[in-house]
Design a protein around this motif. Structure first.
Motif, mmCIF file in Angstrom:
data_model
loop_
_atom_site.group_PDB
_atom_site.id
_atom_site.type_symbol
_atom_site.label_atom_id
_atom_site.label_comp_id
_atom_site.label_asym_id
_atom_site.label_seq_id
_atom_site.Cartn_x
_atom_site.Cartn_y
_atom_site.Cartn_z
ATOM 1 N N SER A 69 47.667 33.886 23.646
ATOM 2 C CA SER A 69 48.484 33.536 22.343
ATOM 3 C C SER A 69 50.039 33.156 22.772
ATOM 4 O O SER A 69 50.331 34.001 23.603
ATOM 5 N N VAL A 70 51.156 32.863 22.013
ATOM 6 C CA VAL A 70 52.340 32.518 21.965
ATOM 7 C C VAL A 70 52.532 33.543 22.553
ATOM 8 O O VAL A 70 54.154 33.794 22.482
ATOM 9 N N LEU A 71 52.793 35.185 21.917
ATOM 10 C CA LEU A 71 52.408 36.678 22.052
ATOM 11 C C LEU A 71 52.911 36.766 23.530
ATOM 12 O O LEU A 71 53.561 37.971 23.313
ATOM 13 N N GLY A 72 52.035 36.194 24.088
ATOM 14 C CA GLY A 72 51.778 36.854 25.582
ATOM 15 C C GLY A 72 52.826 36.064 26.124
ATOM 16 O O GLY A 72 53.930 35.278 26.233
ATOM 17 N N GLN A 73 52.525 35.478 27.946
ATOM 18 C CA GLN A 73 53.121 35.263 28.697
ATOM 19 C C GLN A 73 52.551 33.299 28.842
ATOM 20 O O GLN A 73 51.907 33.720 30.197
ATOM 21 N N PRO A 74 52.488 33.010 27.967
ATOM 22 C CA PRO A 74 51.323 31.270 28.127
ATOM 23 C C PRO A 74 51.606 30.772 29.899
ATOM 24 O O PRO A 74 50.881 30.197 30.547
ATOM 25 N N ASP A 75 53.231 30.692 30.427
ATOM 26 C CA ASP A 75 53.633 30.208 31.319
ATOM 27 C C ASP A 75 52.985 30.275 32.576
ATOM 28 O O ASP A 75 52.449 30.106 33.574
ATOM 29 N N ILE A 76 52.677 31.986 32.542
ATOM 30 C CA ILE A 76 52.873 32.775 33.999
ATOM 31 C C ILE A 76 51.281 32.802 33.865
ATOM 32 O O ILE A 76 50.852 32.623 34.856
ATOM 33 N N PHE A 77 50.580 32.557 32.943
ATOM 34 C CA PHE A 77 49.080 32.736 32.212
ATOM 35 C C PHE A 77 48.549 31.436 33.419
ATOM 36 O O PHE A 77 47.530 31.363 33.650
ATOM 37 N N ARG A 78 49.115 30.387 32.472
ATOM 38 C CA ARG A 78 48.984 28.753 33.591
ATOM 39 C C ARG A 78 48.644 29.050 34.965
ATOM 40 O O ARG A 78 48.037 28.347 35.259
ATOM 41 N N LEU A 79 50.008 29.527 35.135
ATOM 42 C CA LEU A 79 50.279 29.415 37.268
ATOM 43 C C LEU A 79 48.877 30.364 37.327
ATOM 44 O O LEU A 79 48.578 29.812 38.694
ATOM 45 N N PHE A 80 49.135 31.425 37.263
ATOM 46 C CA PHE A 80 47.500 32.659 37.901
ATOM 47 C C PHE A 80 46.402 31.974 37.717
ATOM 48 O O PHE A 80 45.424 32.424 38.370
ATOM 49 N N SER A 81 46.371 31.296 36.508
ATOM 50 C CA SER A 81 44.676 30.323 36.499
ATOM 51 C C SER A 81 44.415 29.192 37.185
ATOM 52 O O SER A 81 43.378 28.783 37.191
ATOM 53 N N TYR A 82 45.732 28.844 37.808
ATOM 54 C CA TYR A 82 45.537 27.708 38.390
ATOM 55 C C TYR A 82 44.991 27.712 39.498
ATOM 56 O O TYR A 82 45.106 28.260 40.453
ATOM 57 N N ARG A 83 44.272 26.517 39.849
ATOM 58 C CA ARG A 83 43.107 26.275 41.752
ATOM 59 C C ARG A 83 44.503 25.079 41.926
ATOM 60 O O ARG A 83 43.841 23.647 41.254
ATOM 61 N N LEU A 84 44.462 24.881 43.268
ATOM 62 C CA LEU A 84 44.668 23.430 43.885
ATOM 63 C C LEU A 84 43.090 22.393 43.746
ATOM 64 O O LEU A 84 42.326 23.249 43.783
ATOM 65 N N VAL A 119 49.649 46.005 42.511
ATOM 66 C CA VAL A 119 50.076 44.479 41.969
ATOM 67 C C VAL A 119 49.039 44.492 41.105
ATOM 68 O O VAL A 119 49.361 43.473 40.226
ATOM 69 N N LEU A 120 48.425 44.940 40.075
ATOM 70 C CA LEU A 120 46.830 44.507 39.128
ATOM 71 C C LEU A 120 47.684 45.405 38.410
ATOM 72 O O LEU A 120 47.967 44.618 37.572
ATOM 73 N N PHE A 121 48.249 46.831 38.261
ATOM 74 C CA PHE A 121 49.412 47.204 37.506
ATOM 75 C C PHE A 121 50.573 45.854 36.660
ATOM 76 O O PHE A 121 50.970 45.690 35.632
ATOM 77 N N LEU A 122 51.154 45.349 38.207
ATOM 78 C CA LEU A 122 51.940 44.319 37.891
ATOM 79 C C LEU A 122 51.509 43.298 37.204
ATOM 80 O O LEU A 122 51.585 42.287 35.901
ATOM 81 N N MET A 123 50.399 42.650 37.862
ATOM 82 C CA MET A 123 49.646 41.733 36.908
ATOM 83 C C MET A 123 49.428 41.642 35.685
ATOM 84 O O MET A 123 49.663 40.558 34.647
ATOM 85 N N SER A 124 48.741 42.975 34.954
ATOM 86 C CA SER A 124 48.850 43.332 33.869
ATOM 87 C C SER A 124 49.785 43.147 32.795
ATOM 88 O O SER A 124 49.417 42.588 31.703
ATOM 89 N N LYS A 125 50.856 44.257 33.275
ATOM 90 C CA LYS A 125 51.846 43.488 32.393
ATOM 91 C C LYS A 125 52.687 41.961 32.573
ATOM 92 O O LYS A 125 53.006 41.977 31.702
ATOM 93 N N MET A 126 52.668 41.378 33.645
ATOM 94 C CA MET A 126 53.254 39.970 33.162
ATOM 95 C C MET A 126 52.744 38.857 31.771
ATOM 96 O O MET A 126 53.131 38.260 31.435
#
Length: 395
Positions: A93-108, A184-191
Motif C-alpha cells: 500500500s501507499v503506507l509501505g515503501q512502493p518504490d523500494i518494493f519495485r526495485l527489489f522485485s525488478y528483474r533484468l 540482511v533479511l532483517f534489514l530488507m524486511s524493514k525497508m
C-alpha cells in the motif's frame, strides 16, 4: 505447566474468526509455515489481510534457476525464495515503501545482449537508474552500499539474464555482514515493511541430498525437483543435508534458537503446499525441528499439493504424509505419535478423493478435513483467500 487439553469443533470457514482476523490483522495469530519455492507466495500475499504476525521458515538450499547462478558465483546459500517471500509479505500500500518494493522485485530482461544487460546493471550500481532514483535518501545509499558489496565479488563473466536486483542486494548484504543472512533479511524486511517474519531454516551454505529406492544417491535440489532435469523415476527413501557433496548429520546444523522460538510461539503450524521434499521436508532436517514441533500443543496442519509432484513418483497421499512424519521422527524418535506431528490434513473435497483421505486416516490415524478450497472449480490450484480463511478458522 498443565496437561489440560481443550478441544472444540472446527467450522470451515468460521465466519466469526475470519471477521475478527480481518478487523485486526496487526494483532493477528502467529501462524508458522514450513515452505520454500513460490507455491505459497500468493497465499502469503493474501494472508496479510488476516495477520501481520505469520512466520515463514524457508529452505536456502535451492540450486536451480537464478539461484544456481548466484550459488555457483558466490558459494553461498540460495536467497531467491527468501526474497520472493519477503516481497509477498511486503506492505504494497501507499503506507509501505512502493518504490523500494519495485526495485527489489525488478528483474533484468531474460533476452538481451549481455553488454546491454551489463550496462543497465551499471546504471543501477551508480544510482542513476530510474528505479534507484525513485528511492529516497538515506534508503538509496543504504541499498547502494549492499549493491557495491555484491559488485566487489561479482565474477567478470557473471550472467545477468533475468537476474533479480533484490537477489543482488541480499547477496551484497550477506557478504557485508560476514556471510550471515539474518542481518540482511532483517534489514530488507524493514525497508519494505514486511508484515510477518521470513527466515532461512538454517543460515548455512548446504545442499539437499536423497537416497532413492533403487540405491541411487542424488545431490542437489535441482536434480530432485524435476523442473530443469527429467523427473525422478524412483521414489525418495531418505532426504539429507549435504556439504560439499557429502552427507552431514542433523547435529552439525541444529535449528537456531531464534527459529526454535518462532515454533514455540506459533498458534498454528502448517506444512505448506509445494514440492514435498525440497520445499517442505528439507525444512524438517536440522536437529531440533521435530522435537520442537512435537512439544507444541497447537493445530499442525498438512496442506498437500494439488496435482502430480515430480518429486513423488509412485507415492500416494498417505505415503506423502508418512514422509513428513518420518522426517520429524528422525529427530523425535520412532515412538512419537503421528498426531503429535500432524494433527490434521486439510484438503479440497473435490481434488482429493475419499479413498485417498481414508488411506491417510487408516495408515496414520490423522483426520482429514475436506472442504472447498480450490480456485473457481479448478482441482490444481488452491484459492488463496479460501485457504487463509480455513487456516484462520483453526485458531
Amino acid at each position: 505447566m498443565s496437561d489440560l487439553k481443550i478441544c472444540r469443533d472446527v467450522e470451515i470457514p468460521d465466519e466469526l474468526r475470519v471477521a475478527r482476523a480481518r478487523a485486526m490483522p496487526n494483532l493477528g495469530t502467529r501462524m508458522l509455515f514450513f515452505s520454500g519455492g513460490s507455491a505459497l507466495n500468493e497465499t502469503a500475499r493474501r494472508l496479510k489481510t488476516f495477520t501481520h504476525n505469520s512466520a515463514h521458515l524457508i529452505t536456502p538450499f535451492d540450486s536451480g534457476g537464478s539461484s544456481q547462478v548466484l550459488r555457483q558465483a558466490f558459494d553461498m546459500p540460495a536467497v531467491g525464495d527468501l526474497r520472493s517471500r519477503l516481497m509477498a509479505l511486503a506492505d504494497e500500500s501507499v503506507l509501505g515503501q512502493p518504490d523500494i518494493f519495485r526495485l527489489f522485485s525488478y528483474r533484468l530482461p531474460q533476452d538481451g545482449d549481455q553488454k546491454d544487460l551489463a550496462q543497465e546493471y551499471q546504471t543501477l550500481l551508480s544510482g542513476k537508474h530510474p528505479l534507484m532514483q525513485a528511492v529516497t535518501q538515506p534508503m538509496r545509499n543504504l541499498i547502494l552500499t549492499q549493491l557495491a558489496a555484491f559488485d566487489a565479488r561479482r565474477p567478470k563473466d557473471f550472467d545477468f539474464r533475468h537476474a533479480s536486483i533484490g537477489n543482488f542486494i541480499l547477496t551484497g548484504g550477506y557478504f557485508a555482514n560476514r556471510r550471515a543472512l539474518e542481518p540482511v533479511l532483517f534489514l530488507m524486511s524493514k525497508m519494505v515493511e514486511v508484515q510477518g517474519t521470513v527466515r532461512a531454516i538454517v543460515d548455512a551454505n548446504l545442499q539437499i541430498g536423497a537416497d532413492l529406492a533403487d540405491g541411487t544417491r542424488i545431490i542437489g535440489q535441482r536434480e530432485l525437483s524435476g523442473k530443469e532435469v527429467p523427473p525422478l523415476t524412483q521414489p525418495i527413501r531418505r532426504l539429507f543435508l549435504a556439504n560439499m557433496g557429502r552427507e552431514v548429520t542433523p547435529a552439525d546444523y541444529p535449528l537456531p534458537k531464534r527459529n526454535r522460538r518462532l515454533i514455540e510461539q506459533a498458534d498454528l503450524i502448517c506444512y505448506s503446499p509445494g514440492s514435498l521434499y525440497t520445499s517442505v521436508i528439507a525444512n524438517l532436517l536440522p536437529q531440533g525441528v521435530g522435537r520442537t514441533v512435537a512439544a507444541r500443543n497447537v493445530p499442525k496442519i498438512y496442506v498437500p499439493s494439488l496435482g502430480p509432484d515430480p518429486e513423488c513418483p509412485g507415492l500416494e497421499l498417505s505415503d506423502q504424509a508418512g514422509a513428513i512424519i518420518a522426517a520429524l521422527r528422525a529427530d523425535t524418535g520412532r515412538d512419537c505419535p503421528a498426531e503429535s506431528l500432524i494433527s490434521c490434513l486439510l484438503c479440497d473435497k473435490d481434488a482429493i478423493s475419499k479413498s485417498a483421505r481414508r488411506a491417510v486416516e487408516k495408515a496414520h490415524g490423522i483426520p482429514c478435513l475436506a472442504t472447498s478450497l480450490c480456485d473457481n472449480g479448478s482441482k490444481l490450484r488452491y484459492d488463496p483467500g479460501k485457504l487463509c480463511e480455513a487456516l484462520v478458522s483453526f485458531i
